[in-house]
Design a protein around this motif. Structure first.
Motif, short mmCIF file in Angstrom:
data_model
loop_
_atom_site.label_atom_id
_atom_site.label_comp_id
_atom_site.label_asym_id
_atom_site.label_seq_id
_atom_site.Cartn_x
_atom_site.Cartn_y
_atom_site.Cartn_z
N THR A 35 -7.70 0.73 53.49
CA THR A 35 -8.34 -0.09 52.46
C THR A 35 -9.51 0.64 51.83
O THR A 35 -9.69 0.64 50.61
CB THR A 35 -8.80 -1.43 53.06
OG1 THR A 35 -7.66 -2.12 53.62
CG2 THR A 35 -9.44 -2.31 52.00
N ALA B 170 -6.08 -2.94 47.11
CA ALA B 170 -6.35 -1.98 48.18
C ALA B 170 -6.16 -2.62 49.55
O ALA B 170 -5.55 -2.03 50.45
CB ALA B 170 -7.78 -1.45 48.05
N ILE C 106 -9.72 -4.31 44.42
CA ILE C 106 -10.09 -4.43 45.83
C ILE C 106 -9.01 -5.19 46.59
O ILE C 106 -8.62 -4.82 47.71
CB ILE C 106 -11.46 -5.12 45.98
CG1 ILE C 106 -12.56 -4.21 45.42
CG2 ILE C 106 -11.74 -5.46 47.45
CD1 ILE C 106 -13.93 -4.87 45.36
N VAL D 238 -12.11 -5.22 38.83
CA VAL D 238 -12.57 -4.68 40.11
C VAL D 238 -12.15 -5.57 41.29
O VAL D 238 -11.63 -5.06 42.29
CB VAL D 238 -14.09 -4.45 40.10
CG1 VAL D 238 -14.61 -4.14 41.50
CG2 VAL D 238 -14.44 -3.30 39.15
N VAL E 182 -11.33 1.73 42.55
CA VAL E 182 -12.58 1.26 41.93
C VAL E 182 -13.42 2.44 41.44
O VAL E 182 -14.03 2.37 40.37
CB VAL E 182 -13.37 0.38 42.91
CG1 VAL E 182 -14.69 -0.08 42.28
CG2 VAL E 182 -12.54 -0.84 43.32
N ASP F 76 -8.27 3.37 49.44
CA ASP F 76 -7.76 2.85 48.17
C ASP F 76 -8.87 2.25 47.31
O ASP F 76 -8.84 2.38 46.09
CB ASP F 76 -6.67 1.82 48.43
CG ASP F 76 -5.32 2.46 48.76
OD1 ASP F 76 -5.28 3.70 48.85
OD2 ASP F 76 -4.33 1.74 48.92
N ILE F 77 -9.83 1.60 47.93
CA ILE F 77 -10.95 1.05 47.15
C ILE F 77 -11.71 2.19 46.46
O ILE F 77 -12.04 2.11 45.27
CB ILE F 77 -11.90 0.23 48.04
CG1 ILE F 77 -11.24 -1.11 48.42
CG2 ILE F 77 -13.21 -0.05 47.31
CD1 ILE F 77 -12.06 -1.94 49.39
#
Length: 245
Positions: free
Chosen positions: A224, A147, A144, A140, A232, A227-228
Motif C-alpha cells: 500500500t 493503493a 489511496i 487523491v 499520489v 502504491d500510494i
C-alpha cells in the motif's frame, strides 16, 4: 483431511476470477504491445485511468465500484482459508505491521525506481503513467483507496492464500514462492518486461518474509505504501517535475 483435488479446483477458480485472469490478459497485452507499430518504449501504460473524464460524478462512481469489487477476491480467499485452517488469522499488530511494512517498502521501492528507469532506457518497458484522474477533489482519496485495494488483493491472494494452498498440496516452500512470484510478475507484463522482473523479485522477497513470519499484514502495508507513493506522488508532482510528464 484436506481434499487435494478440491483444493486444486478451488485455486484455479479463485485465480481465474482474480489475478490469474489478470495474468492471462496481461500476457495478451504484452503480445499486442510487441507487435504494435510503435516500439514498446514509445508506448504508455496508464495504471489509474479516468473512465468518463467528461462526467466526473460517473467517473467517481466507476472508481469506487472498481475498488470495492477488488476486495471481493481477498475476502473470499480469507473465508476459504479460515474454513480449512481455523487457526489462520490476519494477525493485525499495528505498530509492528507499520514498522515492517515501511522497511519492506523502502527495501523494494528504491531499487524498483532504478529498475523502472533502466528498463525504459533499454526499451523493454512502456512509459508508466501511475494515474490520469485529473485534479478533481476526489482524485487523491481514490488513489489511496486504489493503493489499499491493490495491497489487500495481491498480498492476501498471492501470498497468504496461494502459498498456504500450495503447501496444502505438499509443494515445497520455494517452488510455491517462485510460482507465486511468477504469476505476480505476469499480471504486470502489460507494463513491459521491467514490470515483470520488478514484481517477480518483489514476490520472492514477500514470499520469503511470509515463510519466515507467517504474517501478511506487513506485506499489505508495504504494498500500500509503495502504491500510494507512486500514485499520489505522481499526481502531486507531475506538473512540477519535467521528467514525469
Amino acid at each position: 483431511m484436506i481434499d487435494r483435488r478440491a483444493v486444486r479446483v478451488e485455486v484455479l477458480l479463485l485465480l481465474g476470477v482474480s489475478l490469474g485472469r489478470s495474468a492471462i490478459l496481461s500476457v495478451l497485452a504484452i503480445i499486442d504491445r510487441l507487435t504494435y507499430v510503435k516500439p514498446l518504449s514509445e508506448q504508455t501504460a496508464t495504471l489509474n485511468p479516468s473512465v468518463t473524464p467528461d462526467r466526473p460524478w460517473l467517473d467517481l462512481a466507476y472508481q469506487l465500484t472498481y475498488a470495492a469489487l477488488g476486495f471481493v477476491a481477498p475476502l473470499l480467499a480469507v473465508y476459504l482459508l479460515r474454513r480449512d485452517h481455523e487457526e489462520w488469522r490476519l494477525g493485525v499488530r499495528p505498530a509492528s505491521d507499520l514498522g515492517w511494512g515501511a522497511g519492506l517498502a523502502a527495501l523494494i521501492g528504491l531499487p524498483g525506481l532504478g529498475l523502472v528507469w533502466v528498463a525504459q532506457e533499454l526499451g523493454v518497458s512502456a512509459r508508466i503513467v501511475p494515474e490520469a484522474l485529473g485534479t478533481r477533489w476526489w482524485s487523491v482519496p481514490v488513489l489511496i483507496l486504489a493503493a489499499l485495494q491493490n495491497g489487500v488483493l495481491e498480498e492476501i491472494v498471492m501470498i497468504a492464500y496461494l502459498l498456504t494452498r500450495l503447501r496444502d498440496l505438499e509443494w515445497g516452500w520455494w517452488p510455491a514462492i517462485v510460482t507465486s512470484a511468477a504469476i505476480r510478475g505476469s499480471y504486470h507484463l502489460y507494463q513491459g518486461f521491467g514490470g515483470f522482473v520488478g514484481n517477480f523479485v518483489m514476490g520472492l522477497i514477500f514470499g520469503w518474509f511470509y515463510r519466515r513470519t507467517n504474517r501478511v499484514m506487513p506485506l499489505i502495508v508495504a504494498h500500500t505504501i509503495l502504491d500510494i507513493v507512486s500514485f499520489v506522488g505522481y499526481a502531486l508532482l507531475k506538473d512540477h517535475l519535467a521528467f514525469l510528464r
